[in-house]
Design a protein around this motif. Sequence first.
Motif, PDB file in Angstrom:
ATOM      1  N   ALA A 154       0.826  -1.205   0.000  1.00 22.79           N
ATOM      2  CA  ALA A 154       0.000   0.000   0.000  1.00 22.79           C
ATOM      3  C   ALA A 154       0.868   1.266   0.000  1.00 22.79           C
ATOM      4  CB  ALA A 154      -0.923  -0.003   1.200  1.00 22.79           C
ATOM      5  N   THR A 155       2.044   1.188   0.577  1.00 21.90           N
ATOM      6  CA  THR A 155       2.903   2.361   0.706  1.00 21.90           C
ATOM      7  C   THR A 155       3.329   2.941  -0.647  1.00 21.90           C
ATOM      8  OG1 THR A 155       3.666   1.544   2.824  1.00 21.90           O
ATOM      9  CG2 THR A 155       4.978   3.249   1.786  1.00 21.90           C
ATOM     10  N   PRO A 156       3.808   2.148  -1.605  1.00 28.56           N
ATOM     11  CA  PRO A 156       4.172   2.738  -2.900  1.00 28.56           C
ATOM     12  C   PRO A 156       2.964   3.394  -3.590  1.00 28.56           C
ATOM     13  CG  PRO A 156       5.158   0.574  -2.711  1.00 28.56           C
ATOM     14  CD  PRO A 156       4.248   0.752  -1.534  1.00 28.56           C
ATOM     15  N   ALA A 157       1.793   2.803  -3.477  1.00 28.38           N
ATOM     16  CA  ALA A 157       0.590   3.390  -4.083  1.00 28.38           C
ATOM     17  C   ALA A 157       0.269   4.711  -3.401  1.00 28.38           C
ATOM     18  CB  ALA A 157      -0.585   2.435  -3.978  1.00 28.38           C
ATOM     19  N   ASN A 158       0.382   4.727  -2.067  1.00 24.21           N
ATOM     20  CA  ASN A 158       0.124   5.965  -1.330  1.00 24.21           C
ATOM     21  C   ASN A 158       1.157   7.028  -1.698  1.00 24.21           C
ATOM     22  OD1 ASN A 158      -2.110   4.994  -0.034  1.00 24.21           O
ATOM     23  ND2 ASN A 158      -1.013   4.377   1.815  1.00 24.21           N
ATOM     24  N   ASP A 159       2.420   6.608  -1.860  1.00 21.74           N
ATOM     25  CA  ASP A 159       3.471   7.545  -2.264  1.00 21.74           C
ATOM     26  C   ASP A 159       3.159   8.140  -3.639  1.00 21.74           C
ATOM     27  OD1 ASP A 159       4.877   7.210   0.048  1.00 21.74           O
ATOM     28  OD2 ASP A 159       6.428   5.902  -0.826  1.00 21.74           O
ATOM     29  N   ARG A 160       2.718   7.290  -4.561  1.00 19.52           N
ATOM     30  CA  ARG A 160       2.374   7.788  -5.897  1.00 19.52           C
ATOM     31  C   ARG A 160       1.226   8.786  -5.816  1.00 19.52           C
ATOM     32  NH1 ARG A 160       3.193   2.381  -7.563  1.00 19.52           N
ATOM     33  NH2 ARG A 160       0.949   2.026  -7.612  1.00 19.52           N
ATOM     34  N   LYS A 161       0.227   8.464  -5.008  1.00 17.41           N
ATOM     35  CA  LYS A 161      -0.919   9.373  -4.851  1.00 17.41           C
ATOM     36  C   LYS A 161      -0.474  10.694  -4.229  1.00 17.41           C
ATOM     37  CE  LYS A 161      -4.606   5.951  -4.500  1.00 17.41           C
ATOM     38  NZ  LYS A 161      -5.578   5.332  -3.604  1.00 17.41           N
TER      39      LYS A 161
END
Length: 138
Positions: free
Chosen positions: A9-16
């Motif tokens: 979830a962290t990379p997706a949150n970082d992208r967002k």
Amino acid sequence: EEEEEEEAATPANDRKAKAAALKAKRDAETEEKKKIAMERLAKKEAKQRSLCNLEVKPWEEEQDLMELFAKIKSTVVRPGLAWGENCSLKPVAYGIKKICMTAVINMDISMDEIIEEILEDVFPDEIQSMEMLNMSLL
């Protein structure tokens, strides 16, 4: 398993978060560009002027029209208004002549208001009518 989900979830949150930050930066740049463009437009509009061609008809045929022209120029004075240096006299009828003159005004000035002031307040006994024939941007 929970740790793997959090890591996924962290990379997706970082992208967002990065996308949101990038969008906010673009929006701020766009707003700044809009502000600069509006300021430039306001300056340009403030400098714009119009040339007005006017006709002045007196009440009487004996009236000294060159004197009346000089009185209009010297009496009706305001910032952003420049009367033409010269005028011409043209026949109307029955020996009566009219003054054909020009004025340059800034965009924030109303020639209609100036004409109304001249006819009603300044020279009601000397000028029968005053009309703006045309107006063009300079």
